[in-house]
Every structure is written in C-alpha cells, then in structure tokens.
Design an enzyme around this catalytic site. Sequence first.
Site, short mmCIF file in Angstrom:
data_model
loop_
_atom_site.label_atom_id
_atom_site.label_comp_id
_atom_site.label_asym_id
_atom_site.label_seq_id
_atom_site.Cartn_x
_atom_site.Cartn_y
_atom_site.Cartn_z
N THR A 132 -2.39 -5.07 2.11
CA THR A 132 -2.30 -4.23 3.15
C THR A 132 -2.53 -4.89 4.52
O THR A 132 -1.81 -4.77 5.61
CB THR A 132 -3.15 -2.94 2.93
OG1 THR A 132 -2.76 -2.51 1.67
CG2 THR A 132 -3.02 -2.09 3.99
N ASN A 146 0.98 -1.20 -0.14
CA ASN A 146 -0.26 0.03 -0.05
C ASN A 146 0.92 1.16 -0.20
O ASN A 146 1.76 1.36 1.02
CB ASN A 146 -0.90 -0.12 1.32
CG ASN A 146 -2.00 0.86 1.20
OD1 ASN A 146 -1.84 2.15 0.80
ND2 ASN A 146 -3.25 0.55 1.20
N LYS A 187 -11.09 -7.31 -6.85
CA LYS A 187 -9.83 -7.64 -6.26
C LYS A 187 -9.87 -9.04 -6.17
O LYS A 187 -10.70 -9.92 -5.84
CB LYS A 187 -9.86 -7.04 -4.72
CG LYS A 187 -8.24 -7.26 -4.24
CD LYS A 187 -8.22 -6.12 -3.17
CE LYS A 187 -6.84 -6.40 -2.21
NZ LYS A 187 -5.75 -6.06 -3.39
N HIS A 218 -12.81 -4.44 0.02
CA HIS A 218 -12.36 -4.03 -1.05
C HIS A 218 -13.56 -4.38 -2.18
O HIS A 218 -14.44 -4.86 -1.93
CB HIS A 218 -11.05 -4.75 -1.75
CG HIS A 218 -9.81 -4.08 -0.91
ND1 HIS A 218 -9.44 -4.70 0.32
CD2 HIS A 218 -8.76 -3.20 -1.14
CE1 HIS A 218 -8.28 -3.90 0.57
NE2 HIS A 218 -8.06 -3.17 -0.17
#
Length: 271
Positions: free
Chosen positions: A170, A128, A163, A159
């Site tokens: 992260t 990230n 994804k 998310h």
Amino acid sequence: MSDPTPLKIALAGASGRMGRMLVEQVLQAPDLQLAGALVHAGSDSLGLDAGAFKGLRTGVPMSSDPDLALGAAQVLIDYSRVEASLALLQRAVARGLPIVIGTTGFSAEQRAQMQVAGQLIPVLWAPNTSVGVNVVMDLLRQAALRLGAEYDVEIVEAHHRHKVDAPSGTALQMGEVIAQARGQALAEVATLSREGHTGARERGRIGFATVRGGDIVGDHTVMFCGEGERIEIAHKSSSRLHYAQGALLAARWLARQPAGFYSMADALGLT
C-alpha cells in the site's frame, strides 16, 4: 432484474488472517457461495471444513489441491505469497478464471507477468482492497498535482510483526500515485531507507519509513512537508473487515469484465 444465482468464490490463503475474514464474509453474503478453500500443504487447517474456525459446517474442505479448490469457482480471490500467487495466476489463465490478487511484495518483472495474464483473463491486482484506502489514493493524486515537487513527501507505514515485506504494498502504491502525478518514476525518486550521514534531503525524493510490531492491522500516513506547513493524509485500520468487503466488491465487479489488467480504482470508478 439481478441474477439470483450466487457467484461462486474460491479463496487462496483461506487459513490466514485475511482468508478467514473472507470466509466469514462470503458465508454472510446472499449473492455469494464459497466454492473452494485453498491452503498450503503444511497447513494445520488442511482437511478441516472451511468454516470450522467459526464452528460452522460449509461442506467445503481446506485443500492443498488447486484442481479441487478451483474446480467449481467463477472467481478466485488470492491472499497468499508471491510465488504461490504467480503459480495460481497461471492456473487461472488455463481455466479462464477471473482472479483478484491481494498479495503484495511483487517485483516489477512479476507485476509484468500479471499484466500479460490480463491479456487472456480478467486480473485485478490490489495492494490494498479497502475502499477507504483507494479513496485516499485519489486524494493523494490530487494533492500531488496541486502541491508539486516543492513539497517534500514522506510515507510512514506500520503493520503487525508477522508482515514479511517492507515497505508495504500500500505504501509503495501511494508512492507510485504521487510520483506519477508529478511526472516521475517511483524507482528513480524513492528513498526506501536512511542510515548514517545521509546529507541534506534531495528535492523531489519520496521517502519511506517502516514500523513493525504487535498486532497493528495497517496504518499509513503521507506527509506533504512545505515551508511553514505540513499536510497529512492518513488511513488507519482497526480491522481486516474493510479489506475483505473491498475484495468481495472487486470479485463481483471482475466477474462481469472482459480480459484485462485492472485495479481497485477501476472497480470503484475512480479512474
């Protein structure tokens, strides 16, 4: 006196969500120049000007030819897929080209490949690139040191539906920061999923929960759960802008570094 010559940036994954945000930000930065835009061979953007999605003409075509896209670059920023990132890493080594990698989903063995490449070129891997998220990492380290293993840790991340990896890079990095602060190895204490009759929670474990849906950019909440209290440290993204700004900060910093394997914490002076 600062160098008036713009830093030449090549972008891999230039047609994706992050790639387009990076194109915008590079074009707006007076100290940066877009030098190449790399996309996969089947991309609908292939052959288009890198600024076409904004109605701009940059003179840089979207290309699937790494030699063309990387030819004039001084730094490569890569937001693609694991396999593509590893292939680009080897090209960067061959060219002596610093590389910022924002791709997630690497295995431990694949991360080791990045560390080996860092012996030859400057490599910065960041699950990230947000400055805010990396400040949160520092807060998590402090919390883990002071609270200890008596507090149960649960990491919840959310998310968008597109994804492809879970838990997010992260979230895993957050887990690693906490585990290291406790003197643990994340692989030995992580609980990545729960189903059925799981029994009581084992002391010292770090739990993960994943949410996927809609257009959620990225939410991460870490809970330190003790007896009679719960401490939550959270970061919520409403835009990819801060990821792009952090990636460009990393690129500017990395261009001045010797060979090494770096993190956003290094670029931000948090180490």
